[in-house]
Motif scaffolding. Sequence first.
Motif, PDB file in Angstrom:
ATOM      1  N   ALA A 367       0.880  -1.163   0.073  1.00  0.00           N
ATOM      2  CA  ALA A 367       0.151   0.008  -0.047  1.00  0.00           C
ATOM      3  C   ALA A 367       0.852   1.416  -0.028  1.00  0.00           C
ATOM      4  N   THR A 368       2.025   1.118   0.550  1.00  0.00           N
ATOM      5  CA  THR A 368       2.878   2.299   0.506  1.00  0.00           C
ATOM      6  C   THR A 368       3.262   2.762  -1.026  1.00  0.00           C
ATOM      7  N   PHE A 369       3.245   2.123  -2.082  1.00  0.00           N
ATOM      8  CA  PHE A 369       3.301   2.771  -3.463  1.00  0.00           C
ATOM      9  C   PHE A 369       2.142   3.446  -3.599  1.00  0.00           C
ATOM     10  N   LEU A 370       0.832   3.389  -2.998  1.00  0.00           N
ATOM     11  CA  LEU A 370      -0.451   4.101  -3.484  1.00  0.00           C
ATOM     12  C   LEU A 370      -0.007   5.293  -2.532  1.00  0.00           C
ATOM     13  N   MET A 371       0.417   5.093  -1.442  1.00  0.00           N
ATOM     14  CA  MET A 371       0.615   6.084  -0.248  1.00  0.00           C
ATOM     15  C   MET A 371       1.505   7.192  -0.838  1.00  0.00           C
ATOM     16  N   GLN A 372       2.654   6.791  -1.541  1.00  0.00           N
ATOM     17  CA  GLN A 372       3.773   7.611  -1.918  1.00  0.00           C
ATOM     18  C   GLN A 372       3.192   8.287  -3.334  1.00  0.00           C
ATOM     19  N   ALA A 373       2.518   7.809  -3.978  1.00  0.00           N
ATOM     20  CA  ALA A 373       2.197   8.194  -5.123  1.00  0.00           C
ATOM     21  C   ALA A 373       1.194   9.487  -5.023  1.00  0.00           C
ATOM     22  N   VAL A 374       0.470   9.384  -3.760  1.00  0.00           N
ATOM     23  CA  VAL A 374      -0.570  10.471  -3.585  1.00  0.00           C
ATOM     24  C   VAL A 374       0.221  11.682  -2.961  1.00  0.00           C
ATOM     25  N   GLN A 375       0.822  11.201  -2.033  1.00  0.00           N
ATOM     26  CA  GLN A 375       1.941  12.194  -1.200  1.00  0.00           C
ATOM     27  C   GLN A 375       2.852  12.867  -2.349  1.00  0.00           C
ATOM     28  N   ASP A 376       3.555  12.323  -3.268  1.00  0.00           N
ATOM     29  CA  ASP A 376       4.371  12.981  -4.179  1.00  0.00           C
ATOM     30  C   ASP A 376       3.852  13.891  -4.984  1.00  0.00           C
ATOM     31  N   ARG A 377       2.340  13.820  -5.015  1.00  0.00           N
ATOM     32  CA  ARG A 377       1.873  14.834  -5.805  1.00  0.00           C
ATOM     33  C   ARG A 377       0.983  16.017  -4.797  1.00  0.00           C
ATOM     34  N   GLY A 378       1.350  15.901  -3.686  1.00  0.00           N
ATOM     35  CA  GLY A 378       0.836  16.926  -2.785  1.00  0.00           C
ATOM     36  C   GLY A 378      -0.296  16.503  -2.084  1.00  0.00           C
ATOM     37  N   GLY A 379      -0.620  15.350  -2.177  1.00  0.00           N
ATOM     38  CA  GLY A 379      -1.899  14.846  -1.403  1.00  0.00           C
ATOM     39  C   GLY A 379      -1.356  14.275   0.059  1.00  0.00           C
ATOM     40  N   LEU A 380      -2.358  13.490   0.765  1.00  0.00           N
ATOM     41  CA  LEU A 380      -2.085  13.331   2.007  1.00  0.00           C
ATOM     42  C   LEU A 380      -2.492  11.877   2.206  1.00  0.00           C
ATOM     43  N   ALA A 381      -1.994  10.821   2.958  1.00  0.00           N
ATOM     44  CA  ALA A 381      -2.176   9.333   2.876  1.00  0.00           C
ATOM     45  C   ALA A 381      -2.283   9.114   4.289  1.00  0.00           C
ATOM     46  N   CYS A 382      -2.670   8.030   4.673  1.00  0.00           N
ATOM     47  CA  CYS A 382      -2.739   7.281   6.239  1.00  0.00           C
ATOM     48  C   CYS A 382      -3.197   6.117   6.130  1.00  0.00           C
ATOM     49  N   TYR A 383      -2.551   5.259   6.749  1.00  0.00           N
ATOM     50  CA  TYR A 383      -2.781   3.716   7.002  1.00  0.00           C
ATOM     51  C   TYR A 383      -3.351   3.476   8.359  1.00  0.00           C
ATOM     52  N   VAL A 384      -4.672   2.694   8.428  1.00  0.00           N
ATOM     53  CA  VAL A 384      -5.274   2.740   9.576  1.00  0.00           C
ATOM     54  C   VAL A 384      -5.390   1.393   9.923  1.00  0.00           C
ATOM     55  N   GLY A 385      -5.252   1.031  11.365  1.00  0.00           N
ATOM     56  CA  GLY A 385      -5.396  -0.174  11.780  1.00  0.00           C
ATOM     57  C   GLY A 385      -6.505  -0.467  12.445  1.00  0.00           C
ATOM     58  N   VAL A 386      -7.520  -1.449  12.204  1.00  0.00           N
ATOM     59  CA  VAL A 386      -8.794  -1.974  13.004  1.00  0.00           C
ATOM     60  C   VAL A 386      -8.709  -3.103  13.682  1.00  0.00           C
ATOM     61  N   GLY A 387      -8.465  -3.165  15.109  1.00  0.00           N
ATOM     62  CA  GLY A 387      -8.120  -4.148  15.900  1.00  0.00           C
ATOM     63  C   GLY A 387      -9.110  -5.070  15.768  1.00  0.00           C
ATOM     64  N   THR A 388      -8.580  -6.304  15.829  1.00  0.00           N
ATOM     65  CA  THR A 388      -9.762  -7.698  15.874  1.00  0.00           C
ATOM     66  C   THR A 388      -9.014  -8.815  16.589  1.00  0.00           C
ATOM     67  N   ASP A 389      -9.714  -9.442  17.346  1.00  0.00           N
ATOM     68  CA  ASP A 389      -9.048 -10.637  18.050  1.00  0.00           C
ATOM     69  C   ASP A 389      -8.906 -11.857  17.261  1.00  0.00           C
ATOM     70  N   HIS A 390      -7.688 -12.188  17.199  1.00  0.00           N
ATOM     71  CA  HIS A 390      -7.500 -13.190  16.133  1.00  0.00           C
ATOM     72  C   HIS A 390      -6.901 -14.505  16.888  1.00  0.00           C
ATOM     73  N   PRO A 391      -7.540 -15.517  16.984  1.00  0.00           N
ATOM     74  CA  PRO A 391      -6.556 -16.638  17.675  1.00  0.00           C
ATOM     75  C   PRO A 391      -5.541 -17.235  17.281  1.00  0.00           C
ATOM     76  N   GLY A 392      -5.253 -17.277  16.022  1.00  0.00           N
ATOM     77  CA  GLY A 392      -3.790 -17.652  15.738  1.00  0.00           C
ATOM     78  C   GLY A 392      -3.427 -16.262  15.102  1.00  0.00           C
ATOM     79  N   GLY A 393      -1.916 -16.396  15.026  1.00  0.00           N
ATOM     80  CA  GLY A 393      -1.199 -15.238  14.430  1.00  0.00           C
ATOM     81  C   GLY A 393      -1.546 -15.080  12.686  1.00  0.00           C
ATOM     82  N   HIS A 394      -1.065 -13.758  12.242  1.00  0.00           N
ATOM     83  CA  HIS A 394      -1.058 -13.830  10.995  1.00  0.00           C
ATOM     84  C   HIS A 394      -0.222 -14.614  10.394  1.00  0.00           C
TER      85      HIS A 394
END
Length: 425
Positions: A367-394
């Motif tokens: 997603a950093t490719f998309l974030m940087q593409a927007v930021q390089d043109r003067g826009g803003l970007a943000c990566y959001v984490g939404v917590g979730t209980d997960h019984p096993g690791g990713h």
Amino acid sequence: MTRVDRERLVALRREFHRQPEPAWREFWTTARIVEELEAIGVDELYVGRDALDGEHRIALPEDAALGEWFERARDAGVDEETLAAMEGGYTGCVAVVDCGPGPTVGLRVDIDGLPRAESTDDEHVPAKEGFRSETGAMHACGHDGHATIGLGVVEAIRDSEFSGTLKVFFQPAEEVIGGGKAMASSEHLADVDYLYAVHLGLDHPTGEVVAGIDGFLAVEHLDVRFEGAPGHAGAKPEEGRNAMQAMAAAVQNMYGISRHSDGATRVNAGVVEGGTASNIIAEDVRAQIEVRGETTELKDYMSDRVEDVVAGAARMHECEFDVSLGGQAPSATSDQALVDYVSDVAGGTEGVDSIVERDELGGSEDATFLMQAVQDRGGLACYVGVGTDHPGGHHTATFDVDEDSLPIGIDVLVGAIERVAAERP
């Protein structure tokens, strides 16, 4: 009050969970997303070749693998017109919703599964409740939930106070860091003023929202190959040119690359394979290497040094060598103005009981490719984490998401999209 029907979200997420597809093979998944988007009603919809820049696809599987999963989707009854747009591994789609005058806000969600088996344990909820994977792959990182959240945001934004244009990027091939660059290079990102990306879990519990994630390690995958000459290991070993020895020297010395004073670096030989028998000098040995850095420059430092090590090992053992690029992604930083919006909105969102302003991913994400593409043109970007209980690791066989996190993610994102459009930082 949540903006979406939780039961519908759960049913949709479980449908995706049951049919995971690995990177660049998300034929059924994309088609199912397209069906939902057409039912919701979007103003523009771009599928497959029309959704991304095909020349920038990274880490494509072999044609045989693409063909196998393509035919699986056909056998599952995928619409032939939609399927044709994806032939050759052009998966993913972009949905556009025009809600009047205002900025263009993007949301990126990823849709691919992992090539691993899912647990059959009776305590594993997907197995117990009948929505365990049927494909041999697995949604072991929550991308089934991400696709569902993306659809929920499209639906909810229609009834929101948002004024502007919403673009949702349903991105393929995140797990091989292969799809982000292709979507970032497409024409669809060119007019995006603000961009959000989202991920479930990341070791945060249900009810917790991380307003902005940083600490992305820039990453690069390298495919290394040594070619030597065979020989009889007992009778005339000196007649061979030992590719296995070259690889062993290279792997050992990769782990000896000097650390860097500017920040964290990583290297790992994840796969090494080759040779034919214990009494034959190996003539062809291959490896999959990963390098990471706290910044893109540090990643490049590690990549350059790995290539030096490989060249030296090849000279030492008189072998030919090749180093080719697999997946890659740069580092990125979430912009504070968008972090503030997410934090403020989360504070008034039902189901949220804890807000973390910022956290570090500690891994990599394209997603950093998309974030940087927007930021390089003067826009803003943000990566959001939404917590979730997960019984096993990713990425484990027992990973699962708490479905209560789905409406939380949608409500927070829709609220943040409304805020950024209204206030235009």
